[in-house]
Write a protein that holds these residues in place. Structure first.
Motif, PDB file in Angstrom:
ATOM      1  N   ARG A  80       0.844  -1.189   0.000  1.00  0.00           N
ATOM      2  CA  ARG A  80       0.000   0.000   0.000  1.00  0.00           C
ATOM      3  C   ARG A  80       0.881   1.241   0.000  1.00  0.00           C
ATOM      4  N   VAL A  81       0.507   2.243  -0.767  1.00  0.00           N
ATOM      5  CA  VAL A  81       1.268   3.490  -0.837  1.00  0.00           C
ATOM      6  C   VAL A  81       0.442   4.618  -0.232  1.00  0.00           C
ATOM      7  N   VAL A  82       1.035   5.318   0.729  1.00  0.00           N
ATOM      8  CA  VAL A  82       0.427   6.512   1.319  1.00  0.00           C
ATOM      9  C   VAL A  82       1.348   7.681   0.994  1.00  0.00           C
ATOM     10  N   LYS A  83       0.845   8.625   0.212  1.00  0.00           N
ATOM     11  CA  LYS A  83       1.678   9.750  -0.209  1.00  0.00           C
ATOM     12  C   LYS A  83       1.366  10.996   0.617  1.00  0.00           C
ATOM     13  N   ILE A  84       2.391  11.476   1.304  1.00  0.00           N
ATOM     14  CA  ILE A  84       2.297  12.692   2.104  1.00  0.00           C
ATOM     15  C   ILE A  84       3.027  13.795   1.354  1.00  0.00           C
ATOM     16  N   GLY A  85       2.300  14.796   0.917  1.00  0.00           N
ATOM     17  CA  GLY A  85       2.910  15.946   0.274  1.00  0.00           C
ATOM     18  C   GLY A  85       3.011  17.091   1.267  1.00  0.00           C
ATOM     19  N   MET A 113      -1.945  12.219  -3.911  1.00  0.00           N
ATOM     20  CA  MET A 113      -1.164  12.984  -2.940  1.00  0.00           C
ATOM     21  C   MET A 113      -2.095  13.660  -1.936  1.00  0.00           C
ATOM     22  N   GLN A 114      -1.778  13.513  -0.650  1.00  0.00           N
ATOM     23  CA  GLN A 114      -2.515  14.207   0.405  1.00  0.00           C
ATOM     24  C   GLN A 114      -1.589  15.287   0.968  1.00  0.00           C
ATOM     25  N   TRP A 115      -2.046  16.529   0.960  1.00  0.00           N
ATOM     26  CA  TRP A 115      -1.181  17.649   1.300  1.00  0.00           C
ATOM     27  C   TRP A 115      -1.338  18.077   2.753  1.00  0.00           C
ATOM     28  N   PHE A 116      -0.190  18.408   3.366  1.00  0.00           N
ATOM     29  CA  PHE A 116      -0.163  18.870   4.756  1.00  0.00           C
ATOM     30  C   PHE A 116       0.879  19.979   4.903  1.00  0.00           C
TER      31      PHE A 116
END
Length: 300
Positions: free
Chosen positions: A192-197, A283-286
């Motif tokens: 599983r890939v979780v992308k934190i931008g 991409m999920q941005w923080f």
């Protein structure tokens, strides 16, 4: 390994945004290690100009693909994909989470999506193409690409001579047009890939970049560039920071101009990164300050 190895947390974003600190906190939280996805930090002897993790950061969490290559060694996103895919089962055997941190877009995509099977360029081919470029110039190289691969010739940024040269190398190495090898197919991954931008308001990001360049200078970037100057022809040193200081050492610009140019070119690179990431809906941005929200998202 089982079909689903675990979760790969990808911490990415524009240069200077603060990726390393967040990646280390996440790696410590999940008891795991960090894979660096940075095409310049992979080289030894240039830690200041590449903003490589400090010795203290490296001691805090084990990092892979930092300072592992000599400046004259060839490496590619395809090789990175192969190496990481071989390493991941080992890391997932220790923890259900692995953190990958870096802003080299092709490296991130190589692991998350896979890239086309492009042949490794031999030393002979690379040397021969480089000699033709030196002897006959960029226009001749563009004409060579037009002859070898008119399809890619119509698509590529012809002002990006590095990309033109690489396409010529691939055509010669593969014996077929580069465009025929570019399928763009996404490979299925057993994790599983979780992308934190990570992002910041543009003005704040640019201010951080400008300040970081000043800190690099204060930390010894000029001395590092002087040591690297005899090797300035190497591709590993064809990057922001060294190019400008080499131009200063060559007498082609004054020092203040070189520093200002490093700041400007780094900001331009950050904008290119943001444009690339904007095309990725996963991409999920923080904001970097929102660590608790980042951690919660990783655990969903």
């Amino acid at each position: 390994m089982p079909e689903q190895w675990g979760t790969l947390i990808v911490v990415t974003g524009p240069t200077g945004v603060g990726k390393t600190d967040i990646a280390i906190r996440l790696a410590r939280e999940f008891g795991t290690e960090i894979i660096s996805a940075d095409s310049r930090q992979i080289y030894r002897d240039i830690p200041i100009g590449t903003a490589a993790p400090t010795p203290e950061q490296l001691a805090e969490v084990r990092h892979h693909f930092v300072g592992m290559l000599g400046l004259d060694e060839y490496y590619s996103a395809a090789q990175f994909e192969e190496d990481v895919m071989n390493l991941l089962p080992v890391l997932f055997a220790k923890s259900p989470y692995v953190v990958m941190c870096g802003g080299s877009m092709l490296y991130v995509d190589a692991v998350c999506k896979g890239i086309d099977n492009i042949p490794t360029i031999s030393d002979e081919t690379r040397t021969a193409v480089a000699k033709r470029l030196a002897d006959f110039g960029a226009d001749a190289m563009r004409e060579e690409l037009r002859r070898l691969d008119p399809v890619y010739f119509a698509q590529v940024d012809l002002n990006n001579i590095k990309r033109v040269v690489h396409a010529v190398e691939i055509c010669e190495q593969a014996g077929v047009p580069y465009s025929q090898l570019r399928t763009g197919a996404v490979k299925k991954r057993p994790f599983r890939v979780v992308k934190i931008g990570l992002t910041l308001p543009r003005a704040e990001l640019f201010d951080r970049i400008n300040c970081r360049v000043v800190k690099m200078i204060e930390s010894g970037l000029v001395e590092e560039a002087r040591r690297m100057y005899p090797q300035r022809h190497l591709n590993s040193l064809n990057t922001v920071g060294y190019k400008e200081l080499f131009a200063w050492l060559d007498g082609n610009m004054d020092f203040d101009t070189a520093v200002a140019r490093i700041q400007k070119n780094t900001r331009v690179y950050a904008k290119k990164q943001l444009t690339w990431y904007a095309k990725d809906p996963s991409m999920q941005w923080f904001l970097p300050k929102d660590y608790d929200k980042i951690l919660a998202y990783c655990r969903l």
